[in-house]
Design an enzyme around this catalytic site. Structure first.
Site, short mmCIF file in Angstrom:
data_model
loop_
_atom_site.label_atom_id
_atom_site.label_comp_id
_atom_site.label_asym_id
_atom_site.label_seq_id
_atom_site.Cartn_x
_atom_site.Cartn_y
_atom_site.Cartn_z
N MET A 124 32.71 45.00 15.54
CA MET A 124 33.51 46.09 16.22
C MET A 124 32.29 47.12 16.77
SD MET A 124 36.31 45.05 16.45
CE MET A 124 37.32 43.71 15.65
N CYS A 125 31.16 46.85 16.53
CA CYS A 125 30.05 47.79 17.10
C CYS A 125 29.71 47.78 18.49
CB CYS A 125 28.74 47.47 16.37
SG CYS A 125 28.66 48.02 14.58
N HIS A 126 29.50 48.98 19.06
CA HIS A 126 29.29 48.97 20.58
C HIS A 126 27.91 48.79 20.85
CE1 HIS A 126 32.84 51.52 20.08
NE2 HIS A 126 33.12 51.03 21.46
N MET A 136 25.49 52.15 11.95
CA MET A 136 25.62 50.82 11.57
C MET A 136 24.16 50.22 11.89
SD MET A 136 28.17 50.41 10.04
CE MET A 136 27.63 48.49 9.93
N GLU A 137 23.45 50.69 13.04
CA GLU A 137 22.27 50.11 13.46
C GLU A 137 21.26 50.75 12.56
OE1 GLU A 137 24.67 50.29 16.64
OE2 GLU A 137 24.48 51.79 15.40
N ASP A 158 12.42 37.77 1.61
CA ASP A 158 11.98 36.32 2.10
C ASP A 158 10.71 35.94 2.03
OD1 ASP A 158 12.47 33.90 3.70
OD2 ASP A 158 11.43 34.84 5.39
#
Length: 166
Positions: free
Chosen positions: A76-78, A113-114, A128
């Protein structure tokens, strides 16, 4: 703070929020995270003695790439035109690498969110690159520390976390 969830339509089905009527503002999000590891692992990262290469340089690039691709993996992120992504590292000299991500834009919606995605991917990339020597590493907690701009205004996270973060 609004109690309604904005990612649901009248039928209670998922939707991408309509931001058409929002105002363009400068927006910033600062996210903090950490990765706890063996002392020897941190020392080898700092001295550049990890066989896969410069851990912090690779993790930094991975985090920047993740910020730019957030809308590809969070449904749902733009998609946003980011104007800046900065990732800084520090450590406690013993067993913890701290990650701080700052993401900026001028746009219709925020960049939380970014920044969260960038911090998480940065930590995962460190994991990793070092997992061959230290499988016990712990990534997190990862949290929004500060956000500025937008309709809801500025935010500073005052929540106390049970883990020492800094």
């Amino acid at each position: 703070m609004s109690e309604s969830l904005t990612h649901f339509n009248e039928q209670q089905r998922a939707r991408m929020v309509d931001i058409t009527e929002k105002k363009v503002t400068e927006r910033t999000a600062i996210v903090k995270s950490r990765i706890v590891m063996k002392q020897e692992t941190l020392l080898r990262i700092k001295e550049g003695r990890i066989g896969k290469g410069d851990v912090l340089a690779v993790a930094q690039v991975a985090g920047i790439m993740a910020a730019k691709k957030t809308s590809d993996i969070i449904p749902m992120c733009h998609p946003l035109a980011l104007t800046g992504v900065d990732i800084a590292f520090s450590d406690n000299g013993e067993d913890t690498l701290y990650i701080e991500v700052t993401v900026k834009t001028k746009g219709l919606t925020g960049v939380e969110m970014e920044a969260l995605t960038a911090a998480t991917v940065t930590g995962l990339t460190v994991y990793d690159m070092c997992k061959a020597m230290d499988k016990e590493m712990v990534v997190g907690p990862t949290y929004l520390a500060v956000k500025t701009g937008g309709k809801s205004g500025d935010f500073t996270n005052n929540m106390k976390v049970n883990l020492a973060l800094e």
